[in-house]
Write a protein that holds these residues in place. Sequence first.
Motif, mmCIF file in Angstrom:
data_model
loop_
_atom_site.group_PDB
_atom_site.id
_atom_site.type_symbol
_atom_site.label_atom_id
_atom_site.label_comp_id
_atom_site.label_asym_id
_atom_site.label_seq_id
_atom_site.Cartn_x
_atom_site.Cartn_y
_atom_site.Cartn_z
ATOM 1 N N LEU A 186 7.631 -26.494 -16.541
ATOM 2 C CA LEU A 186 8.700 -25.499 -16.464
ATOM 3 C C LEU A 186 9.269 -25.186 -17.841
ATOM 4 C CD1 LEU A 186 10.652 -26.728 -13.300
ATOM 5 C CD2 LEU A 186 9.039 -24.820 -13.453
ATOM 6 N N ALA A 187 9.504 -26.224 -18.636
ATOM 7 C CA ALA A 187 10.097 -26.025 -19.963
ATOM 8 C C ALA A 187 9.216 -25.163 -20.855
ATOM 9 C CB ALA A 187 10.358 -27.382 -20.614
ATOM 10 N N ASN A 188 7.908 -25.217 -20.667
ATOM 11 C CA ASN A 188 6.981 -24.504 -21.547
ATOM 12 C C ASN A 188 6.567 -23.133 -21.014
ATOM 13 O OD1 ASN A 188 6.974 -26.712 -23.307
ATOM 14 N ND2 ASN A 188 5.282 -27.694 -22.213
ATOM 15 N N LEU A 189 7.212 -22.658 -19.961
ATOM 16 C CA LEU A 189 6.866 -21.350 -19.418
ATOM 17 C C LEU A 189 7.187 -20.231 -20.408
ATOM 18 C CD1 LEU A 189 8.181 -21.566 -15.740
ATOM 19 C CD2 LEU A 189 5.795 -21.434 -16.461
ATOM 20 N N THR A 190 6.316 -19.239 -20.465
ATOM 21 C CA THR A 190 6.640 -18.030 -21.212
ATOM 22 C C THR A 190 7.590 -17.168 -20.381
ATOM 23 O OG1 THR A 190 4.812 -16.760 -20.276
ATOM 24 C CG2 THR A 190 4.360 -18.065 -22.269
ATOM 25 N N HIS A 191 8.158 -16.158 -21.029
ATOM 26 C CA HIS A 191 9.065 -15.262 -20.313
ATOM 27 C C HIS A 191 8.359 -14.587 -19.141
ATOM 28 C CE1 HIS A 191 12.346 -12.415 -19.689
ATOM 29 N NE2 HIS A 191 11.459 -11.432 -19.721
ATOM 30 N N ASN A 235 1.792 -16.104 -10.220
ATOM 31 C CA ASN A 235 0.807 -16.506 -11.232
ATOM 32 C C ASN A 235 1.453 -17.281 -12.378
ATOM 33 O OD1 ASN A 235 -1.353 -15.181 -9.894
ATOM 34 N ND2 ASN A 235 -0.674 -13.221 -10.748
ATOM 35 N N SER A 236 2.514 -17.992 -12.069
ATOM 36 C CA SER A 236 3.234 -18.726 -13.119
ATOM 37 C C SER A 236 2.485 -19.960 -13.602
ATOM 38 C CB SER A 236 4.612 -19.151 -12.600
ATOM 39 O OG SER A 236 4.479 -20.103 -11.549
ATOM 40 N N TYR A 263 7.710 -17.113 -16.342
ATOM 41 C CA TYR A 263 8.933 -17.484 -15.621
ATOM 42 C C TYR A 263 9.332 -16.395 -14.623
ATOM 43 C CZ TYR A 263 13.795 -18.762 -14.724
ATOM 44 O OH TYR A 263 14.968 -19.076 -14.102
ATOM 45 N N ARG A 264 9.116 -15.135 -15.006
ATOM 46 C CA ARG A 264 9.478 -14.031 -14.113
ATOM 47 C C ARG A 264 8.599 -13.978 -12.875
ATOM 48 N NH1 ARG A 264 10.226 -8.416 -17.063
ATOM 49 N NH2 ARG A 264 10.850 -7.940 -14.925
ATOM 50 N N GLN A 265 7.479 -14.699 -12.893
ATOM 51 C CA GLN A 265 6.621 -14.752 -11.714
ATOM 52 C C GLN A 265 7.243 -15.585 -10.587
ATOM 53 O OE1 GLN A 265 3.393 -13.447 -11.048
ATOM 54 N NE2 GLN A 265 3.837 -12.113 -12.782
ATOM 55 N N ILE A 266 8.188 -16.450 -10.928
ATOM 56 C CA ILE A 266 8.797 -17.314 -9.909
ATOM 57 C C ILE A 266 9.927 -16.553 -9.231
ATOM 58 C CG2 ILE A 266 9.933 -19.521 -9.475
ATOM 59 C CD1 ILE A 266 8.683 -20.588 -12.029
ATOM 60 N N LEU A 318 18.174 -19.399 -8.203
ATOM 61 C CA LEU A 318 17.309 -19.194 -9.367
ATOM 62 C C LEU A 318 16.710 -20.518 -9.821
ATOM 63 C CD1 LEU A 318 19.630 -16.665 -11.228
ATOM 64 C CD2 LEU A 318 17.781 -16.189 -9.626
ATOM 65 N N HIS A 319 15.463 -20.459 -10.213
ATOM 66 C CA HIS A 319 14.656 -21.647 -10.515
ATOM 67 C C HIS A 319 14.827 -22.058 -11.968
ATOM 68 C CE1 HIS A 319 11.193 -24.336 -10.402
ATOM 69 N NE2 HIS A 319 11.071 -24.097 -9.100
ATOM 70 N N PRO A 320 14.861 -23.365 -12.275
ATOM 71 C CA PRO A 320 14.838 -23.786 -13.681
ATOM 72 C C PRO A 320 13.517 -23.403 -14.335
ATOM 73 C CG PRO A 320 15.504 -25.603 -12.233
ATOM 74 C CD PRO A 320 14.975 -24.502 -11.354
ATOM 75 N N GLY A 321 13.557 -23.249 -15.646
ATOM 76 C CA GLY A 321 12.337 -22.944 -16.379
ATOM 77 C C GLY A 321 12.644 -22.241 -17.674
#
Length: 486
Positions: free
Chosen positions: A31-36, A97-98, A39-42, A63-66
């Motif tokens: 989660l911490a390493n997600l790109t913008h 597709n996150s 993250y919007r896929q979640i 809203l999900h952490p990330g």
Amino acid sequence: MAFGLDDVDRLARERAASPYRAPDNRIPAVLANLTHDAYRQIRYRDEESVWHRTKLPFELQFLHPGMGYDRRIRINIVSADGVHPVPFRAEDFDYGNSGVSPEAVAGVGFAGLRVNYLVDGDGRYREVLAFHGASFFRALGRGQRHGLSARGLAADTGELSGEEFPQFTEFWIEWPRAQDHVLTIHALLDSPRMTGAYRFRLTPGETTETLVSARLHFRDGVAKLGVAPLTSMHYYGESQPRPPRAVHDHRPEVHDSDGLSIHAGDEWIWRPLTNPRRLFITAFGVNALRGFGLMQRDRSFGHYEDLDQRHDLKPSAWIEPRGDWGRGRVELVAIPTPDETNDNIVAFWVPEQAPRAGDTLSFDYSLKWQMQQQTRPPLAQVAQTRFDRSADEDDPGLRFHIDFEGPPLAALGDDAQPVAGTWIGEGGKLLDQRLQRNEVTGGWRLSLTVRRDDEARPLEMRAILREGERTLSETWAFALPPGGGR
């Protein structure tokens, strides 16, 4: 079960009496390493929204952490039979597709919440309020697009000591009745030097309004307390040359807000926003604050030409104190930004007396998210500020062209001769001024030629239009940053 602001305030008092305990903001690396974009896929599943299967006008989503959203919050629903914590369930989210597996984030918790409402009258629920990150929140009225944000509180913004970001750590949302079109949300705020109890009463509509009540308790002193903070983006506009990176941008202007409006006593002040070369802080001392806001006055799509962002549909945000806030100042912080991805403008109220350890303060205010129906002075307004300088090195003049428009000017007779009261601050000199009727708009244009003696210092300028003893316009209050801005 009765639950209200007093209950949250009791928790805030208890917490303020104890040393601050920093939350554990660790989240899984996936989660911490997600790109913008990832993250919007979640997305929260619409069918799992709280109250989705009822006939209530509101729905809740979480809203999900990330990415950078690692501060987790607790969420409760308050109903007639008690307070019910909302558990995190990965199956309530669609991970798209996150690249995130639901099994890898079990029990991770929530990073924010969203309130949806039938705001546009088409039978579809749309976002009208969201809390996401620290104490940031934003609301939307009918037909508006995401733009500026508000915050619960600001502490030492722009100070050399560094800014402290208080966080909403827990929320309580009251279960509405079917006939209710007002939603009440309570929140607990915490940070190293302060705690706070908040109540938000949300009324969605063409102008969405949030009534805010804040009760603050201080573990330690704060050098600069920012009350009712607003945060926005101003990359470039008509009031300064384009930054080098945007010289070939097809868009004439890029900003979520174009000015700071202040109503104090009987005076209305308009300060156009700029993107400075370095941190630039200005303030207006006020004895009787009646309101202030970061406004997007310019509603012409042709001035932005941005089909994706639609800056012409971004909301303005107007603050009106409820009760007497006493003496203090409205402060504007402008932070240089190399692009439009950063919110670089902050405005807030600073009480004259800085809080000390053990102090308790209360603030109540209305926050209106406006578009076409904006709070405006009953005077002529500044429609635009344009700036240029001569290419001739022997010509020291800076030229400003300020268009004033509005009913008080349109009603003037053909033989009217309004006058401009102009003030140039230390470090500058007025070389020439000209006031002429603008036959296109029905307003008047004030053109100033100013010599600047020291580019390393800011230059303050003010102008107002009058006819005899009668004030015709708001006050144009322009601050030229050191170096002239970008």
